[in-house]
Design a protein around this motif. Sequence first.
Motif, PDB file in Angstrom:
ATOM      1  N   GLN A 183       0.864  -1.185   0.000  1.00  0.00           N
ATOM      2  CA  GLN A 183       0.000   0.000   0.000  1.00  0.00           C
ATOM      3  C   GLN A 183       0.886   1.214   0.000  1.00  0.00           C
ATOM      4  O   GLN A 183       1.814   1.314   0.815  1.00  0.00           O
ATOM      5  N   LEU A 184       0.621   2.144  -0.908  1.00  0.00           N
ATOM      6  CA  LEU A 184       1.413   3.370  -0.991  1.00  0.00           C
ATOM      7  C   LEU A 184       0.503   4.567  -0.755  1.00  0.00           C
ATOM      8  O   LEU A 184      -0.430   4.794  -1.532  1.00  0.00           O
ATOM      9  N   THR A 185       0.769   5.314   0.310  1.00  0.00           N
ATOM     10  CA  THR A 185      -0.060   6.487   0.626  1.00  0.00           C
ATOM     11  C   THR A 185       0.782   7.735   0.900  1.00  0.00           C
ATOM     12  O   THR A 185       0.237   8.826   0.982  1.00  0.00           O
ATOM     13  N   GLU A 186       2.113   7.570   1.029  1.00  0.00           N
ATOM     14  CA  GLU A 186       2.960   8.707   1.373  1.00  0.00           C
ATOM     15  C   GLU A 186       3.074   9.667   0.182  1.00  0.00           C
ATOM     16  O   GLU A 186       3.041   9.235  -0.964  1.00  0.00           O
ATOM     17  N   PRO A 187       3.251  10.983   0.449  1.00  0.00           N
ATOM     18  CA  PRO A 187       3.326  11.946  -0.656  1.00  0.00           C
ATOM     19  C   PRO A 187       4.570  11.797  -1.540  1.00  0.00           C
ATOM     20  O   PRO A 187       4.514  12.042  -2.735  1.00  0.00           O
ATOM     21  N   ARG A 188       5.708  11.400  -0.944  1.00  0.00           N
ATOM     22  CA  ARG A 188       6.926  11.290  -1.755  1.00  0.00           C
ATOM     23  C   ARG A 188       7.547   9.912  -1.548  1.00  0.00           C
ATOM     24  O   ARG A 188       8.040   9.595  -0.470  1.00  0.00           O
ATOM     25  N   ILE A 189       7.509   9.119  -2.617  1.00  0.00           N
ATOM     26  CA  ILE A 189       8.051   7.762  -2.552  1.00  0.00           C
ATOM     27  C   ILE A 189       9.144   7.643  -3.608  1.00  0.00           C
ATOM     28  O   ILE A 189       8.980   8.131  -4.736  1.00  0.00           O
ATOM     29  N   THR A 195      11.117   4.797   0.888  1.00  0.00           N
ATOM     30  CA  THR A 195      11.879   4.287  -0.257  1.00  0.00           C
ATOM     31  C   THR A 195      11.698   2.774  -0.375  1.00  0.00           C
ATOM     32  O   THR A 195      11.675   2.071   0.634  1.00  0.00           O
ATOM     33  N   LEU A 196      11.532   2.328  -1.624  1.00  0.00           N
ATOM     34  CA  LEU A 196      11.456   0.888  -1.897  1.00  0.00           C
ATOM     35  C   LEU A 196      12.726   0.472  -2.640  1.00  0.00           C
ATOM     36  O   LEU A 196      13.145   1.157  -3.578  1.00  0.00           O
ATOM     37  N   LEU A 197      13.309  -0.641  -2.233  1.00  0.00           N
ATOM     38  CA  LEU A 197      14.432  -1.230  -2.970  1.00  0.00           C
ATOM     39  C   LEU A 197      13.886  -2.428  -3.735  1.00  0.00           C
ATOM     40  O   LEU A 197      13.386  -3.381  -3.133  1.00  0.00           O
ATOM     41  N   VAL A 198      13.957  -2.350  -5.074  1.00  0.00           N
ATOM     42  CA  VAL A 198      13.408  -3.404  -5.926  1.00  0.00           C
ATOM     43  C   VAL A 198      14.564  -4.113  -6.620  1.00  0.00           C
ATOM     44  O   VAL A 198      15.353  -3.491  -7.338  1.00  0.00           O
ATOM     45  N   GLN A 199      14.646  -5.397  -6.403  1.00  0.00           N
ATOM     46  CA  GLN A 199      15.793  -6.170  -6.893  1.00  0.00           C
ATOM     47  C   GLN A 199      15.313  -7.569  -7.231  1.00  0.00           C
ATOM     48  O   GLN A 199      14.559  -8.166  -6.440  1.00  0.00           O
ATOM     49  N   GLY A 200      15.700  -8.071  -8.412  1.00  0.00           N
ATOM     50  CA  GLY A 200      15.280  -9.417  -8.785  1.00  0.00           C
ATOM     51  C   GLY A 200      13.769  -9.582  -8.812  1.00  0.00           C
ATOM     52  O   GLY A 200      13.242 -10.654  -8.547  1.00  0.00           O
ATOM     53  N   GLY A 201      13.053  -8.474  -9.141  1.00  0.00           N
ATOM     54  CA  GLY A 201      11.598  -8.561  -9.258  1.00  0.00           C
ATOM     55  C   GLY A 201      10.856  -8.610  -7.932  1.00  0.00           C
ATOM     56  O   GLY A 201       9.678  -8.955  -7.894  1.00  0.00           O
ATOM     57  N   ARG A 202      11.550  -8.250  -6.847  1.00  0.00           N
ATOM     58  CA  ARG A 202      10.886  -8.223  -5.538  1.00  0.00           C
ATOM     59  C   ARG A 202      11.270  -6.973  -4.774  1.00  0.00           C
ATOM     60  O   ARG A 202      12.339  -6.407  -5.002  1.00  0.00           O
TER      61      ARG A 202
END
Length: 234
Positions: free
Chosen positions: A28-34, A207-214
């Motif tokens: 779920q993403l609700t923050e103004p700056r991601i 912040t999201l770290l996306v690596q290897g499709g996850r």
Amino acid sequence: MTEAAGIEFTRVRVVAGDRLLLSIPALQLTEPRITVIGPNGGGKSTLLQLINGLVEPTEGFVSVDGHDTVDHGRAVRQSAGFVFSSPAAQLVMPTPLEDVELSLRRTVRDSSARRAAATQCLTELGIADLADRSSQELSSGQQQLVALATVLVLKPRILLLDEPTTLLDLINARRFIQQVEALGQRQKITTITATHDLDLAARADRTLLVQGGRIVADGPPERVIGTYRQHSTV
Ligand SMILES: Nc1ncnc2c1ncn2[C@@H]1O[C@H](COP(=O)(O)OP(=O)(O)O)[C@@H](O)[C@H]1O
Ligand SMILES: [Mg+2]
């Protein structure tokens, strides 16, 4: 359909042939700056494109403010605008003014109203002087601001920025980021930015770290950027 404001991923998998490009069980993403970081080919662009229906999940669902991105693609694309890293991909008309007007072709029937809205948008971004120049002859920094204008003129609630400063020099990158941040505050636009610029990535609520499709890390920027640095030692 739920009433929830925000972006929701439910048991999402994106598969091409026999390759799993992205798997997001719940988000779920609700923050103004991601911000979204991670290695090349990790799945950042796929994640961003899922949010406005440019990519459809092979399994599961993505919704924006309760609207499914597949069933309500047009509504979703109106509230979630996408800016590509290469502005040339987004500019198709001879001049910036015509490109911004083109964005309004469906929503504003009257051509003089279209012109007025397009001019106002360019003015708000500080690039009214570029309105009638040849788009092909603008610098990359100027082109990226025009690309942003073509999206902003539709008054999206969410802005998806896919490596928006990758092709820009430092000054133009800073100008672009300043404009986006000012807009975010002025017009309450949520921004989701994929980037390799870790200074830019740090200017976020999450912040999201996306690596290897996850999604392998998710949280405060400093912590997630630290994890990415640890994963990237050579
Ligand atoms: N249309 C597609 N068909 C097949 N594979 C794709 C397609 N688009 C992207 N990919 C693959 O999906 C993976 C994730 O890509 P992408 O989301 O573009 O990563 P990133 O933006 O983090 O560099 C990569 O391995 C890429 O090659
Ligand atoms: Mg990408």
